[in-house]
Design a protein around this motif. Structure first.
Motif, PDB file in Angstrom:
ATOM      1  N   GLU A 336       0.820  -1.218   0.000  1.00 46.01           N
ATOM      2  CA  GLU A 336       0.000   0.000   0.000  1.00 46.01           C
ATOM      3  C   GLU A 336       0.850   1.262   0.000  1.00 46.01           C
ATOM      4  OE1 GLU A 336      -3.666   2.130   2.490  1.00 46.01           O
ATOM      5  OE2 GLU A 336      -2.782   0.250   3.213  1.00 46.01           O
ATOM      6  N   ARG A 337       1.971   1.255   0.728  1.00 40.21           N
ATOM      7  CA  ARG A 337       2.798   2.466   0.819  1.00 40.21           C
ATOM      8  C   ARG A 337       3.330   2.875  -0.550  1.00 40.21           C
ATOM      9  NH1 ARG A 337       8.107   3.656   1.269  1.00 40.21           N
ATOM     10  NH2 ARG A 337       8.688   1.459   1.264  1.00 40.21           N
ATOM     11  N   VAL A 338       3.644   1.891  -1.401  1.00 41.07           N
ATOM     12  CA  VAL A 338       4.217   2.186  -2.716  1.00 41.07           C
ATOM     13  C   VAL A 338       3.150   2.195  -3.806  1.00 41.07           C
ATOM     14  CG1 VAL A 338       5.856   1.409  -4.473  1.00 41.07           C
ATOM     15  CG2 VAL A 338       6.443   1.216  -2.052  1.00 41.07           C
ATOM     16  N   LEU A 339       2.298   1.168  -3.831  1.00 40.20           N
ATOM     17  CA  LEU A 339       1.358   1.010  -4.936  1.00 40.20           C
ATOM     18  C   LEU A 339      -0.027   1.587  -4.670  1.00 40.20           C
ATOM     19  CD1 LEU A 339       2.161  -2.671  -6.022  1.00 40.20           C
ATOM     20  CD2 LEU A 339       3.132  -0.546  -6.908  1.00 40.20           C
ATOM     21  N   GLY A 340      -0.311   1.912  -3.393  1.00 37.66           N
ATOM     22  CA  GLY A 340      -1.641   2.388  -3.066  1.00 37.66           C
ATOM     23  C   GLY A 340      -2.599   1.246  -2.781  1.00 37.66           C
ATOM     24  N   ARG A 341      -3.730   1.567  -2.151  1.00 35.25           N
ATOM     25  CA  ARG A 341      -4.661   0.528  -1.711  1.00 35.25           C
ATOM     26  C   ARG A 341      -5.334  -0.181  -2.884  1.00 35.25           C
ATOM     27  NH1 ARG A 341      -8.707   1.015   3.362  1.00 35.25           N
ATOM     28  NH2 ARG A 341      -6.652   1.412   4.247  1.00 35.25           N
ATOM     29  N   ARG A 342      -5.672   0.566  -3.913  1.00 35.95           N
ATOM     30  CA  ARG A 342      -6.425  -0.035  -5.021  1.00 35.95           C
ATOM     31  C   ARG A 342      -5.594  -1.106  -5.742  1.00 35.95           C
ATOM     32  NH1 ARG A 342      -8.644   3.362 -10.211  1.00 35.95           N
ATOM     33  NH2 ARG A 342      -9.625   1.610 -11.348  1.00 35.95           N
ATOM     34  N   VAL A 343      -4.349  -0.796  -6.082  1.00 30.10           N
ATOM     35  CA  VAL A 343      -3.493  -1.770  -6.757  1.00 30.10           C
ATOM     36  C   VAL A 343      -3.055  -2.855  -5.783  1.00 30.10           C
ATOM     37  CG1 VAL A 343      -1.332  -2.109  -8.015  1.00 30.10           C
ATOM     38  CG2 VAL A 343      -2.719  -0.078  -8.446  1.00 30.10           C
ATOM     39  N   GLY A 344      -2.702  -2.461  -4.561  1.00 31.80           N
ATOM     40  CA  GLY A 344      -2.291  -3.449  -3.569  1.00 31.80           C
ATOM     41  C   GLY A 344      -3.373  -4.462  -3.273  1.00 31.80           C
ATOM     42  N   ASP A 345      -4.609  -4.029  -3.269  1.00 30.10           N
ATOM     43  CA  ASP A 345      -5.731  -4.932  -3.016  1.00 30.10           C
ATOM     44  C   ASP A 345      -5.863  -5.962  -4.139  1.00 30.10           C
ATOM     45  OD1 ASP A 345      -8.073  -5.659  -1.408  1.00 30.10           O
ATOM     46  OD2 ASP A 345      -9.220  -5.000  -3.142  1.00 30.10           O
ATOM     47  N   ALA A 346      -5.571  -5.535  -5.365  1.00 28.65           N
ATOM     48  CA  ALA A 346      -5.667  -6.463  -6.502  1.00 28.65           C
ATOM     49  C   ALA A 346      -4.564  -7.513  -6.439  1.00 28.65           C
ATOM     50  CB  ALA A 346      -5.569  -5.690  -7.809  1.00 28.65           C
ATOM     51  N   VAL A 347      -3.379  -7.103  -6.007  1.00 27.96           N
ATOM     52  CA  VAL A 347      -2.239  -8.023  -5.953  1.00 27.96           C
ATOM     53  C   VAL A 347      -2.349  -8.960  -4.760  1.00 27.96           C
ATOM     54  CG1 VAL A 347       0.286  -8.145  -5.802  1.00 27.96           C
ATOM     55  CG2 VAL A 347      -0.787  -6.346  -7.140  1.00 27.96           C
ATOM     56  N   GLU A 348      -3.127  -8.562  -3.746  1.00 27.47           N
ATOM     57  CA  GLU A 348      -3.182  -9.293  -2.474  1.00 27.47           C
ATOM     58  C   GLU A 348      -3.711 -10.715  -2.613  1.00 27.47           C
ATOM     59  OE1 GLU A 348      -5.859  -9.361   1.583  1.00 27.47           O
ATOM     60  OE2 GLU A 348      -5.800  -7.546   0.392  1.00 27.47           O
ATOM     61  N   VAL A 349      -4.723 -10.911  -3.430  1.00 24.61           N
ATOM     62  CA  VAL A 349      -5.475 -12.164  -3.403  1.00 24.61           C
ATOM     63  C   VAL A 349      -4.630 -13.312  -3.956  1.00 24.61           C
ATOM     64  CG1 VAL A 349      -7.585 -13.310  -4.120  1.00 24.61           C
ATOM     65  CG2 VAL A 349      -7.590 -10.853  -3.698  1.00 24.61           C
ATOM     66  N   VAL A 350      -4.130 -14.143  -3.059  1.00 26.42           N
ATOM     67  CA  VAL A 350      -3.320 -15.288  -3.443  1.00 26.42           C
ATOM     68  C   VAL A 350      -3.802 -16.497  -2.659  1.00 26.42           C
ATOM     69  CG1 VAL A 350      -1.017 -16.263  -3.553  1.00 26.42           C
ATOM     70  CG2 VAL A 350      -1.323 -13.815  -3.919  1.00 26.42           C
ATOM     71  N   LYS A 351      -4.242 -17.502  -3.369  1.00 24.53           N
ATOM     72  CA  LYS A 351      -4.751 -18.695  -2.707  1.00 24.53           C
ATOM     73  C   LYS A 351      -3.653 -19.343  -1.870  1.00 24.53           C
ATOM     74  CE  LYS A 351      -7.146 -23.049  -3.674  1.00 24.53           C
ATOM     75  NZ  LYS A 351      -7.671 -23.945  -4.732  1.00 24.53           N
ATOM     76  N   GLY A 352      -3.968 -19.622  -0.620  1.00 22.57           N
ATOM     77  CA  GLY A 352      -3.040 -20.333   0.242  1.00 22.57           C
ATOM     78  C   GLY A 352      -2.205 -19.452   1.130  1.00 22.57           C
ATOM     79  N   VAL A 353      -2.209 -18.144   0.918  1.00 26.24           N
ATOM     80  CA  VAL A 353      -1.478 -17.211   1.781  1.00 26.24           C
ATOM     81  C   VAL A 353      -2.483 -16.309   2.485  1.00 26.24           C
ATOM     82  CG1 VAL A 353       0.165 -15.296   1.856  1.00 26.24           C
ATOM     83  CG2 VAL A 353       0.601 -17.238   0.358  1.00 26.24           C
ATOM     84  N   LYS A 354      -2.436 -16.317   3.809  1.00 23.51           N
ATOM     85  CA  LYS A 354      -3.342 -15.465   4.579  1.00 23.51           C
ATOM     86  C   LYS A 354      -2.683 -14.105   4.783  1.00 23.51           C
ATOM     87  CE  LYS A 354      -4.989 -19.496   7.178  1.00 23.51           C
ATOM     88  NZ  LYS A 354      -5.038 -20.137   8.520  1.00 23.51           N
ATOM     89  N   PHE A 355      -3.479 -13.068   4.688  1.00 30.03           N
ATOM     90  CA  PHE A 355      -2.964 -11.716   4.931  1.00 30.03           C
ATOM     91  C   PHE A 355      -3.796 -11.031   6.004  1.00 30.03           C
ATOM     92  CE2 PHE A 355      -3.018  -7.125   4.222  1.00 30.03           C
ATOM     93  CZ  PHE A 355      -1.650  -6.857   4.316  1.00 30.03           C
ATOM     94  N   LYS A 356      -3.104 -10.500   6.998  1.00 34.99           N
ATOM     95  CA  LYS A 356      -3.758  -9.714   8.051  1.00 34.99           C
ATOM     96  C   LYS A 356      -3.186  -8.314   7.997  1.00 34.99           C
ATOM     97  CE  LYS A 356      -4.614 -13.539  11.305  1.00 34.99           C
ATOM     98  NZ  LYS A 356      -6.083 -13.398  11.337  1.00 34.99           N
ATOM     99  N   GLY A 357      -4.020  -7.362   7.578  1.00 31.68           N
ATOM    100  CA  GLY A 357      -3.572  -5.992   7.434  1.00 31.68           C
ATOM    101  C   GLY A 357      -3.931  -5.118   8.610  1.00 31.68           C
ATOM    102  N   SER A 358      -3.281  -3.955   8.678  1.00 34.08           N
ATOM    103  CA  SER A 358      -3.505  -2.956   9.736  1.00 34.08           C
ATOM    104  C   SER A 358      -3.284  -3.560  11.114  1.00 34.08           C
ATOM    105  CB  SER A 358      -4.920  -2.380   9.626  1.00 34.08           C
ATOM    106  OG  SER A 358      -5.138  -1.807   8.354  1.00 34.08           O
TER     107      SER A 358
END
Length: 565
Positions: A336-358
């Motif tokens: 998010e710091r580099v790409l912003g929330r909109r692009v970062g959100d698109a890149v985030e979705v990866v099956k098998g990897v959990k992400f906990k933000g904030s």
């Protein structure tokens, strides 16, 4: 294509040109028609296949280019990862061709590497126009890459140039010194015990940590051949810039005529209880990679703290190894710091990897059996077998005295990468350099930038002032997808997206005020490198041009081609 049995008379009605030659194998040559003069437009790059010949001549490929009316024939592939240069871009003001993948650039006239990660030169071949045909003089046995032209050390040249650091900037600087004709002593000091290696590979392939020799940028024979002395395990305790003196651990001292500080950055530690427990790993060296690989086998639970590029690359690698991976980030979405929330959100979705933000980790605990627990500030707990920390880096130059430093501890340089101390230069992650275009001080933690800065600093050490005007460029590979980012944008007030973020096929323009500050792409080469060249030249279309349809992502390379006529 046909090999000419005899050279016909040159068509004097056509302008012909030839390029200077790097050593392209020598020996027998053949004259080959590689195109029709009338078919090659100004600004065009074209790959031409060269067939084998009955007398044993090897097949190969040639890049045919016409820039500013001149014809050039060179090797067809980038010497970094063999990308096809015909799919890249060229710029008339520099007379270089740029790789479409990783922004490496080569001088079309000499084949010399002039920017980015390519260290070997590409061969160049004389070309003429004969009866409307473009004829290249090619060696019988074609090579994809050649060693750049290097000066030899002279016993009569007593100068001592020191290079502190054995990374990308240091190796590029040592290369460039010899390529620029320096005949004095070169001494490279590296704290590590390995040959200088391709560090970015480690976070993408942990197994390479067990075989760092396979990642070597140059082998030992190369350094010996070109009289570049490499001292391994050399820890610098102090650089006294006023005295032009380097003190090493153990008490030995070295005086220099010019020196380059290229010791990079060190991983930022977690300032929390348990941050240095066994099983909590940074990711920087081959030894780090080996330790992570040993702790994170198939079926293990791993937590990655940090959701920028290093953290996400390691997460992708651990996922491929069969680990259950959770990424913890202070940002709402990755990058998010580099790409912003909109692009970062698109890149985030990866099956098998959990992400906990904030989220933030307040403590790491270790159980009696050796397992770890990451305790979040919210009170939540995550059980795991190993934790990898990727929360940024700190400039590694605290040992330098007598030169101005920035608030972050980096060395402040001018646009030529010289510090405020005479004869002392800085390159890579620890250098805050003055942008020749904006006058701002920038510090960029990119491998591509470090390599290029090493070359520019070397020229400065020789008194050949060349400003570092490259647009910062970064790439990463995540879960089988390649992301490219060019520019430098600390904040943006508008994001323009062309393409489909959900399919990871897009161009994102980061705009501030009336200017495009950075561009990120996935699946859209060579848009990123074209944008980088236009930014460097001050010819990047404005946000208004993009919104009104007067400019488009696909049109960036065409605009650069127009400027190369």
């Amino acid at each position: 294509l046909a090999a000419l049995a005899a050279a016909p008379l040159v068509d004097r009605g056509r302008a012909s040109s030839s390029s200077c030659r790097c050593d392209a194998g020598g020996g027998a040559t053949r004259r080959v028609v590689i195109g029709r003069d009338a078919d090659i437009a100004d600004g065009e790059l074209r790959q031409v296949k060269v067939p084998s010949t009955p007398d044993g001549g090897s097949e190969g490929a040639v890049l045919l280019a016409r820039i500013d009316g001149q014809l050039f024939a060179t090797g067809a592939s980038c010497s970094h990862y063999s990308a096809p240069l015909a799919q890249g871009v060229a710029a008339k003001d520099k007379m270089h061709v740029v790789c479409p993948w990783h922004d490496a650039a080569f001088d079309l006239r000499t084949g010399q590497p002039v920017r980015g990660a390519g260290l070997q030169a590409i061969p160049t071949y004389p070309v003429t126009v004969e009866n409307g045909n473009i004829v290249a003089e090619l060696p019988k046995f074609m090579e994809d890459f050649v060693t750049p032209k290097m000066a030899r050390k002279s016993p009569d040249d007593g100068r001592v140039f020191l290079i502190l650091g054995g990374g990308a900037a240091g190796v590029a600087a040592a290369d460039a010194l010899r390529q620029e004709g320096y005949t004095g002593n070169i001494v490279m000091l590296t704290e590590e015990k390995h040959l200088p290696y391709d560090r970015p590979v480690l976070s993408k392939n942990l197994a390479k940590g067990a075989d760092p020799e396979s990642l070597a940028l140059r082998d030992a024979a190369y350094f010996e051949e070109h009289d570049i002395e490499v001292r391994y395990g050399a820890t610098v305790k102090e650089v006294d810039a006023a005295q032009k003196l380097v003190r090493l651990a153990g008490g030995s001292e070295l005086r220099y005529d010019a020196a380059l500080v290229a010791t990079g950055a060190r991983p930022r530690a977690l300032p929390i209880p348990g941050g240095n427990l066994p099983g909590v790993f940074p990711m920087r060296t081959p030894e780090d990679a080996q330790r992570i690989a040993g702790a994170c086998g198939k079926g293990k639970k791993a937590v990655v703290i940090g959701s920028s590029f290093i953290g996400m690359e390691v997460a992708a690698t651990l996922h491929r190894r069969g680990c259950e991976v959770t990424v913890l980030g202070m940002e709402a979405v990755p990058f998010e710091r580099v790409l912003g929330r909109r692009v970062g959100d698109a890149v985030e979705v990866v099956k098998g990897v959990k992400f906990k933000g904030s989220v933030a980790v307040s403590e790491i605990q270790q159980g009696a059996s050796g397992g770890l627990t990451a305790v979040l500030k919210s009170g939540d707990k995550l059980q795991c077998d190993a934790i990898v920390v990727g929360v940024g880096v700190i400039p590694n130059c605290s040992f330098v005295s007598g030169a101005e430093k920035g608030r972050d501890g980096s060395l402040v340089t001018d646009e030529f990468l010289q510090t405020t101390a005479e004869g002392l230069f800085a390159a890579g992650d620890l250098a805050s350099y003055r942008s020749p275009r904006t006058g701002q001080q920038l510090r960029v933690e990119h491998w591509d930038v470090a390599t290029s800065q090493g070359r520019v600093a070397a020229k400065g050490m020789l008194g050949k002032k060349e400003s570092f005007d490259q647009t910062p460029f970064f790439w990463t590979s995540l879960f089988g997808k390649n992301l490219r980012y060019v520019g430098h944008c600390m904040q943006f007030d508008e994001l323009l997206v062309d393409g489909d973020l959900s399919k990871l096929n897009f161009v994102a323009f980061y705009c501030h005020g009336k200017e495009v500050k950075a561009v990120a792409t996935m699946g859209r080469d060579p848009v990123a490198v074209a944008a980088g060249e236009l930014m460097r030249m001050g010819r990047m279309p404005s946000p208004d041009d993009l919104k009104a349809g007067r400019a488009s992502p696909a049109g960036l390379a065409e605009e650069l081609k127009r400027l190369s006529c």
